[in-house]
Write a protein that holds these residues in place. Sequence first.
Motif, PDB file in Angstrom:
ATOM      1  N   TRP A 207     -22.064   9.741  15.860  1.00 21.28           N
ATOM      2  CA  TRP A 207     -22.618  10.389  14.663  1.00 21.28           C
ATOM      3  C   TRP A 207     -21.518  11.087  13.893  1.00 21.28           C
ATOM      4  O   TRP A 207     -20.536  11.582  14.481  1.00 21.28           O
ATOM      5  N   HIS A 208     -21.650  11.119  12.563  1.00 20.81           N
ATOM      6  CA  HIS A 208     -20.749  11.920  11.729  1.00 20.81           C
ATOM      7  C   HIS A 208     -21.584  12.615  10.664  1.00 20.81           C
ATOM      8  O   HIS A 208     -22.722  12.223  10.394  1.00 20.81           O
ATOM      9  N   PHE A 209     -21.024  13.644  10.096  1.00 20.19           N
ATOM     10  CA  PHE A 209     -21.746  14.410   9.084  1.00 20.19           C
ATOM     11  C   PHE A 209     -22.001  13.558   7.837  1.00 20.19           C
ATOM     12  O   PHE A 209     -21.202  12.683   7.494  1.00 20.19           O
ATOM     13  N   PRO A 210     -23.111  13.809   7.144  1.00 16.41           N
ATOM     14  CA  PRO A 210     -23.438  13.040   5.941  1.00 16.41           C
ATOM     15  C   PRO A 210     -22.354  13.174   4.867  1.00 16.41           C
ATOM     16  O   PRO A 210     -21.749  14.235   4.704  1.00 16.41           O
ATOM     17  N   LYS A 211     -22.148  12.099   4.168  1.00 12.64           N
ATOM     18  CA  LYS A 211     -21.164  12.074   3.090  1.00 12.64           C
ATOM     19  C   LYS A 211     -21.662  12.914   1.906  1.00 12.64           C
ATOM     20  O   LYS A 211     -22.843  12.849   1.546  1.00 12.64           O
ATOM     21  N   PRO A 212     -20.794  13.709   1.270  1.00 14.32           N
ATOM     22  CA  PRO A 212     -21.207  14.468   0.080  1.00 14.32           C
ATOM     23  C   PRO A 212     -21.738  13.541  -1.010  1.00 14.32           C
ATOM     24  O   PRO A 212     -21.272  12.405  -1.161  1.00 14.32           O
ATOM     25  N   THR A 213     -22.691  14.033  -1.756  1.00 14.84           N
ATOM     26  CA  THR A 213     -23.327  13.249  -2.816  1.00 14.84           C
ATOM     27  C   THR A 213     -23.061  13.798  -4.212  1.00 14.84           C
ATOM     28  O   THR A 213     -23.319  13.102  -5.202  1.00 14.84           O
ATOM     29  N   LEU A 372     -29.903  21.304   2.192  1.00 17.64           N
ATOM     30  CA  LEU A 372     -28.787  20.962   3.077  1.00 17.64           C
ATOM     31  C   LEU A 372     -29.294  20.746   4.499  1.00 17.64           C
ATOM     32  O   LEU A 372     -28.861  19.812   5.198  1.00 17.64           O
ATOM     33  N   ALA A 373     -30.205  21.598   4.955  1.00 18.80           N
ATOM     34  CA  ALA A 373     -30.762  21.452   6.300  1.00 18.80           C
ATOM     35  C   ALA A 373     -31.467  20.111   6.443  1.00 18.80           C
ATOM     36  O   ALA A 373     -31.338  19.427   7.477  1.00 18.80           O
ATOM     37  N   ARG A 374     -32.223  19.716   5.430  1.00 17.30           N
ATOM     38  CA  ARG A 374     -32.943  18.440   5.489  1.00 17.30           C
ATOM     39  C   ARG A 374     -31.975  17.269   5.598  1.00 17.30           C
ATOM     40  O   ARG A 374     -32.198  16.326   6.384  1.00 17.30           O
ATOM     41  N   ILE A 375     -30.882  17.317   4.848  1.00 16.34           N
ATOM     42  CA  ILE A 375     -29.925  16.211   4.858  1.00 16.34           C
ATOM     43  C   ILE A 375     -29.250  16.082   6.220  1.00 16.34           C
ATOM     44  O   ILE A 375     -29.132  14.982   6.778  1.00 16.34           O
ATOM     45  N   VAL A 376     -28.793  17.207   6.781  1.00 17.60           N
ATOM     46  CA  VAL A 376     -28.133  17.154   8.093  1.00 17.60           C
ATOM     47  C   VAL A 376     -29.124  16.714   9.169  1.00 17.60           C
ATOM     48  O   VAL A 376     -28.829  15.837   9.998  1.00 17.60           O
ATOM     49  N   ALA A 377     -30.331  17.296   9.147  1.00 14.94           N
ATOM     50  CA  ALA A 377     -31.328  16.965  10.167  1.00 14.94           C
ATOM     51  C   ALA A 377     -31.803  15.519  10.039  1.00 14.94           C
ATOM     52  O   ALA A 377     -32.111  14.869  11.050  1.00 14.94           O
ATOM     53  N   SER A 378     -31.859  14.990   8.824  1.00 17.52           N
ATOM     54  CA  SER A 378     -32.262  13.594   8.641  1.00 17.52           C
ATOM     55  C   SER A 378     -31.251  12.649   9.275  1.00 17.52           C
ATOM     56  O   SER A 378     -31.620  11.625   9.864  1.00 17.52           O
ATOM     57  N   GLY A 379     -29.958  13.006   9.150  1.00 17.24           N
ATOM     58  CA  GLY A 379     -28.934  12.189   9.787  1.00 17.24           C
ATOM     59  C   GLY A 379     -29.072  12.192  11.300  1.00 17.24           C
ATOM     60  O   GLY A 379     -28.892  11.155  11.960  1.00 17.24           O
ATOM     61  N   VAL A 380     -29.408  13.343  11.856  1.00 15.06           N
ATOM     62  CA  VAL A 380     -29.621  13.448  13.299  1.00 15.06           C
ATOM     63  C   VAL A 380     -30.866  12.661  13.709  1.00 15.06           C
ATOM     64  O   VAL A 380     -30.863  11.915  14.696  1.00 15.06           O
ATOM     65  N   ARG A 381     -31.939  12.819  12.946  1.00 14.38           N
ATOM     66  CA  ARG A 381     -33.189  12.105  13.261  1.00 14.38           C
ATOM     67  C   ARG A 381     -32.980  10.597  13.263  1.00 14.38           C
ATOM     68  O   ARG A 381     -33.474   9.875  14.142  1.00 14.38           O
ATOM     69  N   ASP A 382     -32.265  10.073  12.281  1.00 15.24           N
ATOM     70  CA  ASP A 382     -32.044   8.630  12.199  1.00 15.24           C
ATOM     71  C   ASP A 382     -31.344   8.107  13.453  1.00 15.24           C
ATOM     72  O   ASP A 382     -31.700   7.035  13.978  1.00 15.24           O
TER      73      ASP A 382
END
Length: 387
Positions: A207-213, A372-382
């Motif tokens: 896993w890696h942190f989501p890319k900035p948008t 921001l929390a939703r984006i990070v947590a969505s990456g973890v959930r996926d």
Amino acid sequence: MMRSVELFVGAGGLGIGVSQAGFRPAAVMDWDRWACDTLRENKERCLDPIAHWPIHEGDVRQFDFGTVDGSVDLVTGGPPCQPFSMGGRHRAFLDGRDMFPQAIRAVRELRPRAFIFENVKGLTRSSFANYLEYIRLQLTYPDLVGKRDEEWLAHLARLEDHHTKGTEKRLRYRVVMRVLNSANYGVPQRRERVFLVGFRADTGIEWHFPKPTHSRDALLWSQWRDEVYWDLHRVARKNRPEGGAAKARALKIAERPLDEPWLTVRDAISDLPDPEHAPGTARGFHDHRFQPGARSYAGHTGSPLDEPAKTLKAGVHGVPGGENMLRRTDGSVRYFTIRESARLQTFPDDMVFHGSWTETMRQLGNAVPCQLARIVASGVRDKLSAA
């Protein structure tokens, strides 16, 4: 639906984002009465997703994680940050408010498949480097606990010894850490926070942190090259700021950026009535009341209307003046209202807050932006879904 446990929930910014990402909390907890009152009222009002939260008010040190039935996929939380905040007293491990030991206990006892912990950027200061490594190694090996009366540096040494052996026998997490700027993910606020994300080693997850948008250059292009920003907000040319250094930087950008523009204070609050000059129309919005007393002075000049807001602060003894003020294009300043501050933290518009203005701003200043929390947590959930 995946299950989570939220520690130090506060006003619920991280928890809301985690729920929006598809996790259902088995427990959310905080000791602060006002924050819990905020959550309870919104639960009673059936505000999604708080309506489904089992809220526990009390000291996390007294919470029995054995009462959480069933397996837990994710543990999250923002351990109280005062020991590490740039505005705090920088006591770190000597500060009794440091709740990282409880975050580590939750991981040890619940054995979640993953965790997300957030804290202020001050945690990465060079003066805290050894303690940050101590936290990381404890999260990596949460069941290698300190011995009675063992100094933290001695425990750190044991953790380092164990880590260099490369053994796989103990409970182990693969931990990554990064400082994220909320503005880079569509939050109308420059808010830098450090995130520690870990996956249990037996999941085999990469896993890696989501890319900035979003980016500053894209905002500058929108303001000073194609001027779409001003057209969208119907700002006449005579009412636009001169630009100065920002315009000069924009002219040096060779090509239109592919990112979305940073969101600004104007983007966040322009549809709200002015609480100072039109207080009657502002009454139709929850918690949107003018707070007098704002003044500008060196180092405390407020957040410009056409930039992302500066980091909202909670303050040690009340709200710091400069960080929680709006600076209009004519140079005048006023405090952000509670509703405007909630917008800057991307809380739902129909969420209400308990306590005085100062108390509520403390709740907001301590929160993680929901977006921001939703984006990070969505990456973890996926990743958990695919494992």
